[in-house]
Design an enzyme around this catalytic site. Structure first.
Site, short mmCIF file in Angstrom:
data_model
loop_
_atom_site.label_atom_id
_atom_site.label_comp_id
_atom_site.label_asym_id
_atom_site.label_seq_id
_atom_site.Cartn_x
_atom_site.Cartn_y
_atom_site.Cartn_z
N ALA A 130 -5.26 4.01 0.96
CA ALA A 130 -4.11 3.38 0.33
C ALA A 130 -3.26 2.58 1.30
O ALA A 130 -2.05 2.59 1.24
CB ALA A 130 -3.25 4.44 -0.37
N GLY A 136 0.87 -1.17 0.00
CA GLY A 136 0.00 0.00 0.00
C GLY A 136 0.90 1.21 0.00
O GLY A 136 2.12 1.08 0.15
N CYS A 137 0.32 2.39 -0.14
CA CYS A 137 1.11 3.61 -0.15
C CYS A 137 1.63 3.90 1.26
O CYS A 137 2.67 4.49 1.45
CB CYS A 137 0.24 4.75 -0.65
SG CYS A 137 1.10 6.28 -0.91
N GLN A 138 0.87 3.47 2.26
CA GLN A 138 1.15 3.87 3.63
C GLN A 138 1.76 2.76 4.48
O GLN A 138 2.72 2.98 5.18
CB GLN A 138 -0.17 4.31 4.29
CG GLN A 138 -0.82 5.47 3.60
CD GLN A 138 -0.30 6.79 4.09
OE1 GLN A 138 0.33 6.86 5.13
NE2 GLN A 138 -0.53 7.84 3.35
#
Lengths: 138, 404
Positions: A119, A51-53
């Site tokens: 995200a 994920g982005c995070q």
């Protein structure tokens, strides 16, 4: 064995006891800390959902007609949500997992965690859990 | 001295509640909030002025065109460009870099070199990788030092007669480092290379004078400087822009079209195909007026005060590490707390109304350099206050307590 629907009902009941976000988050953090560890050998690049995070590792095994999930994340809140998803889906049959409607996510006010804008890999995680189930269903 | 409480009154969003508490907005590096004058200008355009620009003979078209061009004048003045036609409107900084990188496909050959740096936003990395893949040119990278500043000694060694372009950020969005772009430009020019500066994080924080600076290309986004989203500026010297081929084909950018041969319009229209974000461009002028009304120097001075205060307060948190400790920094603080994931911190402070950014900030090479999955980032704007920093630090401490 409890059905997915039964377990979802219990989770909704658990979360119903919390008055505010802080209690809810503290509960998620506790769940995250208590999540059974994933076997190190399964914490591989192949099992990684990016994920982005935060990052999530998800492993699935097919034992006696049921799917057993183990997972981990580098973020504790994400781990807490994973713990809930595992309590709902792990130990169930492939067919019931692929058919499962995860209504509890809305009910316990965690929908925001699952929107794609967060995200955090959780949407992908549910998708991946279902893909494993689908694979073992065939 | 700026009157911050008066400034805050101009931003309606700052008085709204988030999660039942006052909004504390520290994600200005991603986008700033908009003053009422900008909001009104967008509104008024659609209410009173809506018409396509540069095309019609009727009253409204003339009005929209005049106002659209007034923004170009305002930008020219704001950045000290020599000519008005050196100001190209784009969708934003990313669009501007892609316009240039696309143009350089016809200027670069195998054996040529493009230099970027390790602290670039992905927007100033990927277009150049694509450009180099296409042309066979080589991409070179200026490494970062441990304090988040550029390794200028290595930069000078990377320069050679093969260097055709250097493209670096004015200010790092993830670390806040202000790069020595004057020195980069003068060194690059000595070997005959062109220089592009990504000014997305600088344009509302640092006074700009293109003629003094001497960059061949400079770009920025309106939405990071109190203006609307979907509008950006590519500044290029007359000579540089004339050397670049058009980016997109379409209306507005042509002189004459026939199936045998099409000739292109002059600057700036050559690079402005299609109907632009007219409302956004018009309202951008109000954003520029907001900034110049306060004075960029005054904004910079106040934001530096906020930076120094926030840095000192954050360093009081046990186990904290700040990434980016260069001597020259803009109002951006990237940090982690030992044992905690930035995502968890961001999620919890959000519930207390505090908006910070967490993640890799579209700068994965920086995260790799510091060996972290991401950071939490506070980025300030002129409407932020020390009291808000206190609220933010309290929220972070609370998150730390909950997570430990």
């Amino acid at each position: 064995m409890e059905t997915i629907q039964d377990i979802q009902g219990e989770i909704i009941e658990d979360f119903g006891m919390f008055d505010d976000w802080m209690q809810k988050y503290e509960y998620l953090i506790d769940l995250g800390k208590e999540l059974a560890p994933i076997d190190k050998k399964h914490k591989t690049e192949d099992n990684l959902i990016k994920g982005c995070q935060s990052r999530v590792w998800l492993h699935a095994e097919h034992i006696d007609g049921k799917i057993i999930y183990t997972a981990d994340s580098d973020a504790i809140m994400t781990k807490g949500i994973i713990a809930i998803l595992i309590s709902v889906l792990s130990g169930q049959t492939p067919a019931s997992i692929t058919d499962a409607k995860l209504d509890f996510i809305n009910e316990i006010g965690l929908k925001e965690q699952l929107s794609p804008t967060r995200a955090n890999g959780l949407v992908s995680m549910i998708k991946q859990m279902k893909i494993y189930a689908l694979a073992y269903n065939n | 001295m700026l009157n911050i409480s008066e400034i805050r009154k101009q931003f309606p969003i700052l008085s709204r509640k988030v999660n039942k508490t006052d909004l504390v907005y520290f994600d200005n590096g991603a986008t700033t909030q908009k003053p009422q004058t900008v909001i009104d200008a967008v509104n008024n355009y659609y209410k009173d002025e809506n018409s396509n620009v540069h095309r019609g003979v009727h009253f409204l078209s003339g009005l929209a065109t005049d106002k659209f061009e007034e923004t170009r004048d305002a930008i020219q003045q704001f950045i000290g460009a020599k000519h008005k036609h050196e100001i190209i409107f784009t969708k934003g900084t990313t669009d501007a870099i892609n316009l240039v990188a696309n143009g350089f496909r016809s200027l670069l050959n195998k054996g040529d070199e493009v230099i970027i740096s390790e602290l670039e936003h992905h927007s100033n990395i990927v277009p150049w990788q694509m450009c180099c893949d296409f042309t066979g040119a080589t991409l070179k990278v200026i490494p970062l030092l441990d304090d988040g500043s550029l390794d200028m000694i290595t930069f000078k060694k990377l320069l050679s007669e093969n260097t055709k372009l250097v493209s670096v950020a004015h200010v790092s969005n993830a670390l806040g480092t202000i790069n020595p772009i004057e020195e980069i430009i003068s060194n690059a020019h000595k070997v005959g290379a062109k220089v592009m500066i990504d000014g997305a994080q600088a344009a509302s924080h640092i006074p700009l004078d293109m003629q003094k600076l001497g960059a061949d290309l400079y770009c920025f986004s309106a939405h990071k400087m109190y203006g609307p989203t979907g509008v950006g500026v590519l500044y290029g010297t007359d000579k540089m822009l004339n050397a670049l081929p058009p980016y997109q084909g379409g209306g507005e950018m042509i002189k004459e079209v026939s199936f045998e041969k099409t000739t292109y319009a002059c600057l700036p229209h050559k690079f402005e195909a299609g109907t632009p974000n007219i409302a956004g461009v018009i309202a951008f002028k109000n954003a520029i007026e907001f900034i110049t009304g306060l004075g960029v120097e005054n904004i910079a001075k106040y934001e530096d005060e906020l930076l120094q205060y926030a840095t000192a307060e954050i360093l009081k948190i046990e186990g904290v590490k700040i990434y980016g400790t260069a001597k020259h920094k803009s109002g951006i603080i990237s940090f982690n707390i030992e044992g905690l994931h930035p995502y968890d911190i961001g999620m919890i402070v959000d519930k207390m109304g505090v908006a910070i950014r967490t993640g890799h900030h579209c700068t994965q090479p920086i995260m790799n350099k510091f060996n972290v999955p991401g950071t939490a980032r506070i980025s300030v704007a002129v409407y932020n206050t020390k009291e808000e920093i206190d609220v933010c630090i309290n929220a972070i401490n609370k998150a730390k307590m909950m997570l430990s």
